[in-house]
Structure formats: C-alpha cells, structure tokens
Write a protein that holds these residues in place. Structure first.
Motif, PDB file in Angstrom:
ATOM      1  N   GLU A   1      26.303  10.236  -8.750  1.00  0.00           N
ATOM      2  CA  GLU A   1      25.320   9.973  -9.849  1.00  0.00           C
ATOM      3  C   GLU A   1      24.290  10.774  -9.668  1.00  0.00           C
ATOM      4  O   GLU A   1      23.534  11.592  -8.898  1.00  0.00           O
ATOM      5  N   LEU A   2      23.323  10.215 -10.343  1.00  0.00           N
ATOM      6  CA  LEU A   2      22.142  10.988 -10.491  1.00  0.00           C
ATOM      7  C   LEU A   2      21.024  10.949  -9.973  1.00  0.00           C
ATOM      8  O   LEU A   2      20.632   9.640 -10.126  1.00  0.00           O
ATOM      9  N   VAL A   3      20.905  11.731  -9.305  1.00  0.00           N
ATOM     10  CA  VAL A   3      19.258  11.053  -8.076  1.00  0.00           C
ATOM     11  C   VAL A   3      17.638  12.200  -8.365  1.00  0.00           C
ATOM     12  O   VAL A   3      18.182  12.868  -9.159  1.00  0.00           O
ATOM     13  N   PRO A   4      16.389  10.687  -8.572  1.00  0.00           N
ATOM     14  CA  PRO A   4      15.876  10.792  -9.391  1.00  0.00           C
ATOM     15  C   PRO A   4      15.273  12.302  -8.877  1.00  0.00           C
ATOM     16  O   PRO A   4      14.937  12.081  -7.182  1.00  0.00           O
ATOM     17  N   ASP A   5      14.153  12.576  -9.364  1.00  0.00           N
ATOM     18  CA  ASP A   5      13.489  13.255  -8.912  1.00  0.00           C
ATOM     19  C   ASP A   5      12.199  12.612  -8.149  1.00  0.00           C
ATOM     20  O   ASP A   5      11.408  11.732  -8.262  1.00  0.00           O
ATOM     21  N   PRO A   6      12.169  12.778  -6.727  1.00  0.00           N
ATOM     22  CA  PRO A   6      11.785  11.942  -6.431  1.00  0.00           C
ATOM     23  C   PRO A   6       9.349  11.337  -6.123  1.00  0.00           C
ATOM     24  O   PRO A   6       8.801  10.763  -6.095  1.00  0.00           O
ATOM     25  N   ARG A   7       9.209  12.782  -6.865  1.00  0.00           N
ATOM     26  CA  ARG A   7       7.737  12.665  -7.119  1.00  0.00           C
ATOM     27  C   ARG A   7       7.498  12.235  -8.380  1.00  0.00           C
ATOM     28  O   ARG A   7       6.909  10.985  -9.100  1.00  0.00           O
ATOM     29  N   GLN A   8       8.850  11.815  -9.021  1.00  0.00           N
ATOM     30  CA  GLN A   8       8.701  10.294 -10.593  1.00  0.00           C
ATOM     31  C   GLN A   8       9.114   9.662  -9.688  1.00  0.00           C
ATOM     32  O   GLN A   8       8.620   8.140 -10.945  1.00  0.00           O
ATOM     33  N   MET A   9       9.022   8.799  -8.360  1.00  0.00           N
ATOM     34  CA  MET A   9       9.655   7.544  -7.922  1.00  0.00           C
ATOM     35  C   MET A   9       8.132   7.107  -7.921  1.00  0.00           C
ATOM     36  O   MET A   9       7.337   7.887  -7.824  1.00  0.00           O
ATOM     37  N   ARG A  10       8.226   5.020  -8.527  1.00  0.00           N
ATOM     38  CA  ARG A  10       7.618   4.688  -7.473  1.00  0.00           C
ATOM     39  C   ARG A  10       6.092   4.757  -6.336  1.00  0.00           C
ATOM     40  O   ARG A  10       7.469   4.284  -5.535  1.00  0.00           O
ATOM     41  N   ALA A  11       4.987   4.487  -6.242  1.00  0.00           N
ATOM     42  CA  ALA A  11       4.678   4.673  -4.661  1.00  0.00           C
ATOM     43  C   ALA A  11       4.198   3.495  -4.808  1.00  0.00           C
ATOM     44  O   ALA A  11       4.074   2.729  -5.455  1.00  0.00           O
ATOM     45  N   SER A  12       4.687   2.625  -3.225  1.00  0.00           N
ATOM     46  CA  SER A  12       3.603   1.121  -2.701  1.00  0.00           C
ATOM     47  C   SER A  12       2.117   1.163  -1.862  1.00  0.00           C
ATOM     48  O   SER A  12       1.989   2.720  -2.358  1.00  0.00           O
ATOM     49  N   ASP A  13       2.030   0.110  -2.314  1.00  0.00           N
ATOM     50  CA  ASP A  13       1.029   0.258  -1.529  1.00  0.00           C
ATOM     51  C   ASP A  13       0.685   0.951  -0.239  1.00  0.00           C
ATOM     52  O   ASP A  13       0.111   1.260  -0.144  1.00  0.00           O
TER      53      ASP A  13
ATOM     54  N   ARG B   1       3.485  -5.760 -10.579  1.00  0.00           N
ATOM     55  CA  ARG B   1       2.801  -5.047  -9.303  1.00  0.00           C
ATOM     56  C   ARG B   1       2.445  -5.759  -7.794  1.00  0.00           C
ATOM     57  O   ARG B   1       1.201  -6.652  -9.049  1.00  0.00           O
ATOM     58  N   LYS B   2       2.217  -5.655  -6.998  1.00  0.00           N
ATOM     59  CA  LYS B   2       1.493  -6.668  -6.093  1.00  0.00           C
ATOM     60  C   LYS B   2      -0.006  -5.802  -6.418  1.00  0.00           C
ATOM     61  O   LYS B   2      -0.376  -4.513  -6.408  1.00  0.00           O
ATOM     62  N   LYS B   3      -1.092  -6.357  -6.509  1.00  0.00           N
ATOM     63  CA  LYS B   3      -2.517  -6.314  -7.007  1.00  0.00           C
ATOM     64  C   LYS B   3      -2.294  -5.219  -5.552  1.00  0.00           C
ATOM     65  O   LYS B   3      -2.744  -6.167  -3.836  1.00  0.00           O
ATOM     66  N   LEU B   4      -2.779  -4.134  -5.900  1.00  0.00           N
ATOM     67  CA  LEU B   4      -3.477  -3.632  -4.489  1.00  0.00           C
ATOM     68  C   LEU B   4      -4.820  -3.673  -4.225  1.00  0.00           C
ATOM     69  O   LEU B   4      -5.730  -3.558  -5.094  1.00  0.00           O
ATOM     70  N   LYS B   5      -5.400  -3.625  -2.910  1.00  0.00           N
ATOM     71  CA  LYS B   5      -6.199  -4.491  -2.663  1.00  0.00           C
ATOM     72  C   LYS B   5      -7.368  -2.865  -2.573  1.00  0.00           C
ATOM     73  O   LYS B   5      -7.206  -2.370  -1.633  1.00  0.00           O
ATOM     74  N   THR B   6      -8.488  -2.901  -3.285  1.00  0.00           N
ATOM     75  CA  THR B   6      -9.386  -1.896  -3.353  1.00  0.00           C
ATOM     76  C   THR B   6      -9.801  -1.746  -2.435  1.00  0.00           C
ATOM     77  O   THR B   6     -11.214  -2.983  -2.082  1.00  0.00           O
ATOM     78  N   LYS B   7     -10.231  -1.094  -1.295  1.00  0.00           N
ATOM     79  CA  LYS B   7     -10.581  -0.916   0.168  1.00  0.00           C
ATOM     80  C   LYS B   7     -11.749   0.586  -0.195  1.00  0.00           C
ATOM     81  O   LYS B   7     -11.679   1.673  -1.041  1.00  0.00           O
ATOM     82  N   ARG B   8     -13.213  -0.497   0.066  1.00  0.00           N
ATOM     83  CA  ARG B   8     -14.599   0.177  -0.322  1.00  0.00           C
ATOM     84  C   ARG B   8     -14.694   1.129   1.287  1.00  0.00           C
ATOM     85  O   ARG B   8     -15.156  -0.025   1.643  1.00  0.00           O
ATOM     86  N   HIS B   9     -14.478   2.078   0.758  1.00  0.00           N
ATOM     87  CA  HIS B   9     -15.193   2.921   2.211  1.00  0.00           C
ATOM     88  C   HIS B   9     -16.983   2.556   2.435  1.00  0.00           C
ATOM     89  O   HIS B   9     -17.755   2.726   1.675  1.00  0.00           O
TER      90      HIS B   9
END
Length: 215
Positions: free
Chosen positions: A4-16, A202-210
C-alpha cells in the motif's frame, strides 16, 4: 496486499492538538526572546490557518526545536486499498417530497444516481467503500437538494451544471489527496435547486489570542 502506498506525512492533515503544540512552542520562544511580539502574532496566525503537517514544520524550523518533537507522526487510518472492494449497494437514491440519506459503512457502486425532486438526498462517503477505483455520481436536483460529503482521502472531480440553481464544489480542488486512493466524479444538473459537494466538517479551532508579555 501489503504493498500500500504510504502518503507523504507532510501532506497529512494536522489536528487541533498539533496546532496547539506548535503554538505553545512559539509562546515559549517569545518568552525566551527568540521572537518579538510582531513575529509571534504572525506565526500564530499561520499556525491557526495551517492545514497540513507541512504547513506547521517551517514555523518552528529556525527555533532550534526538532520538528519530530513538536509534531507527532501521523497515523494512517485509511490505506488507499482499504477503500476499494466489496459488494455494491443500491445504485439509486431517489427523493420526491421526502428525504434520503446514505451514511456510515456502505459500498458505492461504480455508478450511482442521486435524484431530488422537491426533496433532499444526502450521500455521506466518509466511511464508505468503493467497488472500483473510479466512481461516478450523477446528481439531479429539481427544486430540491443533493448533498455529497467526500472525505479527504478521496479525489473529487466535479463537472455538473446549474440552471436557475447551483452546482457547488467546496472541496478545495488543490488540496493533496492520498496517492492511489479512490476517485469520485460528480456530474449532473440542478434546476431551481442545488447540488453541493463538500468535505466533512472540521472542528472549529478556538482562536487563542495571547496576552502581551511585559518587556
């Protein structure tokens, strides 16, 4: 069956959670004087706008933090081959003054016709399998609506037409997909109705202002 072809990890979707890890590293870098407040704001904006691991890695590359320590190795949940095969389900979804939904683990035949006449049809392919590598969905909406949800590991091609209606593709055509994965072509016609092809929410990402740190 294991080739099975393994995708490039850099193209995988990042999580919150991945984005939050990178944000914490940037905060720490700011506290150590590696980034000024303007640079911190710029990089945090890029973090929360990022979609893939490849988007996140450059944001910490010059801070002396190895990328593997910041980003976890993505887990491959769906190998391309695991999406293909099985006994095909119904080739027709028809709604007349009513609603039809197909969700969960169902097997999509090579050709599926979805027709909504003053009603609605929802085809959710998130957990679906496909009998062939390429699948065609013919969607027709007459004063009704057809909604087709296609997961990230499936390539989408949309070429339907709308007349006094809409045939919308919101799948972000340029987004990378897993090599060797299924291909779904959506075609058809919408008249005084709508056909919408989209990705799962996708779950809405909480916008965190610092808070600004005192100099």
């Amino acid at each position: 069956m294991s080739d099975e072809l393994v995708p490039d990890p850099r193209q995988m979707r990042a999580s919150d959670a991945d984005r939050e890890k990178v944000a914490r590293v940037l905060q720490q870098a700011h506290g150590e004087g590696r980034l000024d407040l303007h640079e911190l704001d710029e990089r945090l904006a890029a973090v929360y706008a990022s979609k893939t691991y490849g988007d996140l890695v450059p944001l910490t590359a010059d801070l002396g933090v190895p990328a593997p320590a910041v980003l976890p190795v993505p887990v491959q949940h769906h190998a391309p081959a695991s999406r293909i095969g099985g006994t095909p389900g119904s080739a027709v979804s028809f709604a007349f003054w009513s609603g039809v939904e197909r969700r969960g683990e169902w097997v999509v035949p090579p050709t599926h016709a979805a027709t909504a006449i003053m009603g609605g049809v929802v085809l959710d392919l998130t957990q679906a399998r496909f009998t062939q590598h390429e699948t065609t969905i013919n969607a027709y909406a007459l004063m009704g609506g057809v909604e087709i949800i296609v997961p990230e590991d499936v390539t989408v091609r949309v070429d339907g037409v709308g007349f006094m209606g809409a045939f919308e593709d919101s799948t972000h055509k340029g987004a990378p997909t897993i090599p060797g994965g299924p291909v779904v072509r959506v075609t058809g016609f919408a008249m005084m109705g709508g056909v919408e092809v989209k990705r799962p929410k996708r779950k809405k990402l909480k916008t965190k202002r610092h808070e600004e740190l005192e100099d």
